[in-house]
Motif scaffolding. Structure first.
Motif, PDB file in Angstrom:
ATOM      1  N   VAL A   1     -60.176  -2.657  19.460  1.00  0.00           N
ATOM      2  CA  VAL A   1     -58.966  -2.920  18.682  1.00  0.00           C
ATOM      3  C   VAL A   1     -58.125  -1.655  18.730  1.00  0.00           C
ATOM      4  CG1 VAL A   1     -58.019  -3.565  16.442  1.00  0.00           C
ATOM      5  CG2 VAL A   1     -60.217  -4.515  17.189  1.00  0.00           C
ATOM      6  N   TRP A   2     -56.898  -1.793  19.207  1.00  0.00           N
ATOM      7  CA  TRP A   2     -56.021  -0.638  19.407  1.00  0.00           C
ATOM      8  C   TRP A   2     -54.813  -0.830  18.498  1.00  0.00           C
ATOM      9  CZ3 TRP A   2     -54.530   1.086  25.065  1.00  0.00           C
ATOM     10  CH2 TRP A   2     -54.220   2.470  25.049  1.00  0.00           C
ATOM     11  N   LEU A   3     -54.765  -0.054  17.421  1.00  0.00           N
ATOM     12  CA  LEU A   3     -53.722  -0.206  16.418  1.00  0.00           C
ATOM     13  C   LEU A   3     -52.471   0.567  16.816  1.00  0.00           C
ATOM     14  CD1 LEU A   3     -55.904   0.139  13.175  1.00  0.00           C
ATOM     15  CD2 LEU A   3     -55.260  -1.948  14.446  1.00  0.00           C
ATOM     16  N   THR A   4     -51.328  -0.060  16.608  1.00  0.00           N
ATOM     17  CA  THR A   4     -50.044   0.529  16.942  1.00  0.00           C
ATOM     18  C   THR A   4     -49.201   0.654  15.680  1.00  0.00           C
ATOM     19  OG1 THR A   4     -48.954  -1.596  17.363  1.00  0.00           O
ATOM     20  CG2 THR A   4     -50.115  -0.579  19.213  1.00  0.00           C
TER      21      THR A   4
ATOM     22  N   ASP B   1     -59.131  -1.335   9.169  1.00  0.00           N
ATOM     23  CA  ASP B   1     -59.368  -2.123   7.956  1.00  0.00           C
ATOM     24  C   ASP B   1     -60.303  -3.272   8.299  1.00  0.00           C
ATOM     25  OD1 ASP B   1     -59.346  -3.745   5.738  1.00  0.00           O
ATOM     26  OD2 ASP B   1     -57.170  -3.786   5.518  1.00  0.00           O
ATOM     27  N   PRO B   2     -61.564  -3.221   7.870  1.00  0.00           N
ATOM     28  CA  PRO B   2     -62.510  -4.291   8.233  1.00  0.00           C
ATOM     29  C   PRO B   2     -62.021  -5.680   7.868  1.00  0.00           C
ATOM     30  CG  PRO B   2     -63.664  -2.434   7.248  1.00  0.00           C
ATOM     31  CD  PRO B   2     -62.195  -2.164   7.067  1.00  0.00           C
ATOM     32  N   ALA B   3     -61.321  -5.812   6.761  1.00  0.00           N
ATOM     33  CA  ALA B   3     -60.864  -7.133   6.342  1.00  0.00           C
ATOM     34  C   ALA B   3     -59.857  -7.729   7.320  1.00  0.00           C
ATOM     35  CB  ALA B   3     -60.239  -7.038   4.944  1.00  0.00           C
ATOM     36  N   GLN B   4     -59.105  -6.871   8.001  1.00  0.00           N
ATOM     37  CA  GLN B   4     -58.080  -7.360   8.926  1.00  0.00           C
ATOM     38  C   GLN B   4     -58.493  -7.262  10.392  1.00  0.00           C
ATOM     39  OE1 GLN B   4     -53.938  -6.153   8.239  1.00  0.00           O
ATOM     40  NE2 GLN B   4     -54.622  -5.095   6.386  1.00  0.00           N
ATOM     41  N   HIS B   5     -59.305  -6.259  10.724  1.00  0.00           N
ATOM     42  CA  HIS B   5     -59.490  -5.915  12.133  1.00  0.00           C
ATOM     43  C   HIS B   5     -60.889  -6.174  12.680  1.00  0.00           C
ATOM     44  CE1 HIS B   5     -56.259  -2.831  10.831  1.00  0.00           C
ATOM     45  NE2 HIS B   5     -55.662  -3.895  11.340  1.00  0.00           N
ATOM     46  N   MET B   6     -61.854  -6.411  11.824  1.00  0.00           N
ATOM     47  CA  MET B   6     -63.236  -6.553  12.279  1.00  0.00           C
ATOM     48  C   MET B   6     -63.380  -7.688  13.298  1.00  0.00           C
ATOM     49  SD  MET B   6     -66.359  -5.311  11.829  1.00  0.00           S
ATOM     50  CE  MET B   6     -66.457  -4.590  10.192  1.00  0.00           C
TER      51      MET B   6
ATOM     52  N   LEU C   1     -57.691   3.752  18.420  1.00  0.00           N
ATOM     53  CA  LEU C   1     -58.577   2.912  19.228  1.00  0.00           C
ATOM     54  C   LEU C   1     -59.949   2.834  18.572  1.00  0.00           C
ATOM     55  CD1 LEU C   1     -58.881   1.316  21.903  1.00  0.00           C
ATOM     56  CD2 LEU C   1     -59.676   3.452  22.953  1.00  0.00           C
ATOM     57  N   PHE C   2     -60.421   1.599  18.369  1.00  0.00           N
ATOM     58  CA  PHE C   2     -61.691   1.371  17.694  1.00  0.00           C
ATOM     59  C   PHE C   2     -62.498   0.316  18.437  1.00  0.00           C
ATOM     60  CE2 PHE C   2     -58.503   2.580  14.579  1.00  0.00           C
ATOM     61  CZ  PHE C   2     -59.128   3.575  13.840  1.00  0.00           C
ATOM     62  N   THR C   3     -63.821   0.389  18.263  1.00  0.00           N
ATOM     63  CA  THR C   3     -64.669  -0.694  18.737  1.00  0.00           C
ATOM     64  C   THR C   3     -64.576  -1.859  17.754  1.00  0.00           C
ATOM     65  OG1 THR C   3     -66.590   0.235  17.596  1.00  0.00           O
ATOM     66  CG2 THR C   3     -66.254   0.870  19.902  1.00  0.00           C
ATOM     67  N   ALA C   4     -65.223  -2.963  18.080  1.00  0.00           N
ATOM     68  CA  ALA C   4     -65.091  -4.187  17.285  1.00  0.00           C
ATOM     69  C   ALA C   4     -65.485  -3.993  15.837  1.00  0.00           C
ATOM     70  CB  ALA C   4     -65.933  -5.297  17.916  1.00  0.00           C
ATOM     71  N   ASP C   5     -66.446  -3.096  15.579  1.00  0.00           N
ATOM     72  CA  ASP C   5     -66.928  -2.884  14.222  1.00  0.00           C
ATOM     73  C   ASP C   5     -66.282  -1.678  13.548  1.00  0.00           C
ATOM     74  OD1 ASP C   5     -68.102  -0.974  15.777  1.00  0.00           O
ATOM     75  OD2 ASP C   5     -70.156  -1.382  15.147  1.00  0.00           O
ATOM     76  N   GLY C   6     -65.241  -1.103  14.157  1.00  0.00           N
ATOM     77  CA  GLY C   6     -64.484  -0.067  13.490  1.00  0.00           C
ATOM     78  C   GLY C   6     -64.848   1.353  13.833  1.00  0.00           C
TER      79      GLY C   6
ATOM     80  N   VAL D   1     -59.277  -6.518  24.638  1.00  0.00           N
ATOM     81  CA  VAL D   1     -58.622  -5.425  23.916  1.00  0.00           C
ATOM     82  C   VAL D   1     -57.447  -6.031  23.158  1.00  0.00           C
ATOM     83  CG1 VAL D   1     -57.474  -3.184  24.075  1.00  0.00           C
ATOM     84  CG2 VAL D   1     -59.249  -3.812  25.754  1.00  0.00           C
ATOM     85  N   VAL D   2     -57.493  -5.955  21.838  1.00  0.00           N
ATOM     86  CA  VAL D   2     -56.421  -6.493  21.010  1.00  0.00           C
ATOM     87  C   VAL D   2     -55.575  -5.335  20.496  1.00  0.00           C
ATOM     88  CG1 VAL D   2     -55.874  -7.677  18.844  1.00  0.00           C
ATOM     89  CG2 VAL D   2     -57.657  -8.580  20.349  1.00  0.00           C
ATOM     90  N   LEU D   3     -54.287  -5.368  20.820  1.00  0.00           N
ATOM     91  CA  LEU D   3     -53.333  -4.371  20.338  1.00  0.00           C
ATOM     92  C   LEU D   3     -52.630  -4.957  19.127  1.00  0.00           C
ATOM     93  CD1 LEU D   3     -53.046  -4.327  23.834  1.00  0.00           C
ATOM     94  CD2 LEU D   3     -52.246  -2.089  23.076  1.00  0.00           C
ATOM     95  N   ARG D   4     -52.803  -4.326  17.983  1.00  0.00           N
ATOM     96  CA  ARG D   4     -52.347  -4.912  16.717  1.00  0.00           C
ATOM     97  C   ARG D   4     -51.500  -3.911  15.932  1.00  0.00           C
ATOM     98  NH1 ARG D   4     -54.189  -8.585  12.716  1.00  0.00           N
ATOM     99  NH2 ARG D   4     -54.708  -9.972  14.438  1.00  0.00           N
ATOM    100  N   PRO D   5     -50.271  -4.272  15.575  1.00  0.00           N
ATOM    101  CA  PRO D   5     -49.471  -3.379  14.717  1.00  0.00           C
ATOM    102  C   PRO D   5     -50.123  -3.193  13.350  1.00  0.00           C
ATOM    103  CG  PRO D   5     -48.104  -5.073  15.745  1.00  0.00           C
ATOM    104  CD  PRO D   5     -49.524  -5.468  15.981  1.00  0.00           C
ATOM    105  N   SER D   6     -49.998  -1.992  12.815  1.00  0.00           N
ATOM    106  CA  SER D   6     -50.595  -1.687  11.522  1.00  0.00           C
ATOM    107  C   SER D   6     -49.738  -0.654  10.796  1.00  0.00           C
ATOM    108  CB  SER D   6     -52.014  -1.143  11.714  1.00  0.00           C
ATOM    109  OG  SER D   6     -52.565  -0.702  10.493  1.00  0.00           O
ATOM    110  N   ALA D   7     -49.658  -0.794   9.474  1.00  0.00           N
ATOM    111  CA  ALA D   7     -48.919   0.183   8.673  1.00  0.00           C
ATOM    112  C   ALA D   7     -49.557   1.564   8.765  1.00  0.00           C
ATOM    113  CB  ALA D   7     -48.849  -0.277   7.221  1.00  0.00           C
ATOM    114  N   ASP D   8     -50.872   1.593   8.951  1.00  0.00           N
ATOM    115  CA  ASP D   8     -51.597   2.857   9.133  1.00  0.00           C
ATOM    116  C   ASP D   8     -52.463   2.729  10.383  1.00  0.00           C
ATOM    117  OD1 ASP D   8     -52.995   5.190   9.079  1.00  0.00           O
ATOM    118  OD2 ASP D   8     -53.853   4.928   7.080  1.00  0.00           O
TER     119      ASP D   8
END
Length: 291
Positions: free
Chosen positions: A285-288, A274-279, A26-31, A262-269
């Protein structure tokens, strides 16, 4: 983008929320790593919580249920709680209300409500939790037959519908998508290989905008009836990323609505932002795990 990134930080400061143990992924908008407590505190300060998903992400669906459970525990005695779903269309609201009230069986509900194919696995737990705890449940989306009409014939084709049919849609003409949303949508279509030459990409965009406008209007309508409510709206991530799509339509229908994306986004890690993908995808941003 900077104003959206600063929003969550400003709200946390205003609430006096102290840093807690980070919630994995779980991250804020800026990571910045964020905690479960931070997410719930901000959710309690808004009127609409958007949970943007990939529809086949089973981990995201389990986390959505966890959000509902936590909001019930924390705010269930303070505010009316509402579950709003892209996955049901506005013309089945009566069926949904009848099932919620126990007037019809689940089998009758499923036969009449046109649930998505993954309803049993992914959305039934949300509906059953909301029903068990007395939440209002909203069928938020435009009937697909009218969205299809726009994609084939353009937005003007909706004017031929009967007043009864138009009652399932936002007031016509519905708002145009923003320029930024337009660029993101057309880029997505090109990248995914959609939009063959015989399909007008502008009509596809207008059909997408009808989805966004209808869901936003459903939320605005409910808040006009019940302004103290806290609505959790479950939808595809593209509809809410960067506060575009449905959130920006909601601002047009009900300016000043307090909302959290709140964006739930699949991620390899899923432990690495990753700022390039998730910023800036969402306020959180909640990575799964990407299986």
């Amino acid at each position: 983008m900077s104003r959206r990134i600063l929003l969550i930080g400003s709200l946390l400061v205003a609430l006096g929320v102290r840093a807690q143990t980070p919630e994995p992924g779980l991250f804020t908008a800026d990571g910045r790593p964020a905690s479960w407590t931070q997410l719930l505190e901000v959710a309690g300060a808004v009127e609409v919580v958007f949970l943007g998903e990939q529809h086949d992400d089973t981990v995201a669906h389990r986390r959505q249920l966890r959000v509902l459970e936590a909001l019930q525990e924390r705010y269930g005695d303070e505010r009316p709680l509402v579950l709003s779903l892209e996955m049901f269309e506005r013309d089945v609201q009566l069926v949904l209300d009848e099932y919620r009230a126990g007037l019809i069986t689940e089998a009758q509900f499923l036969e009449a409500a046109r649930p998505w194919r993954n309803y049993e696995r992914d959305y039934r737990p949300l509906v059953e939790f909301a029903r068990a705890h007395g939440w209002t449940i909203l069928a938020a989306n435009a009937p697909r037959r009218y969205v299809n009409r726009v994609s084939r014939l353009g937005r003007e084709a909706l004017t031929a519908l009967s007043p009864q049919a138009r009652a399932y849609l936002p007031p016509l003409p519905y708002p145009e998508p923003s320029d930024l949303y337009r660029r993101r949508f057309l880029k997505l279509m090109r990248g995914a290989g959609h939009g063959p030459m015989h399909v007008d990409p502008e009509r596809l965009l207008q059909a997408q905008a009808l989805w966004d406008a209808t869901m936003a209007y459903t939320l605005a309508e409910h808040l006009m009836r019940q302004p103290e409510a806290l609505i959790v709206h479950v939808t595809g991530a593209f509809h809410v990323e960067a506060r575009l799509g449905t959130p920006e339509m909601l601002r047009r229908y009900r300016p000043g609505t307090r909302m959290l994306v709140v964006v739930l986004r699949p991620s390899a890690d899923p432990l690495r932002f990753d700022p390039a993908q998730h910023m800036g995808l969402g306020d959180f941003v909640w990575l799964t795990p990407d299986h």
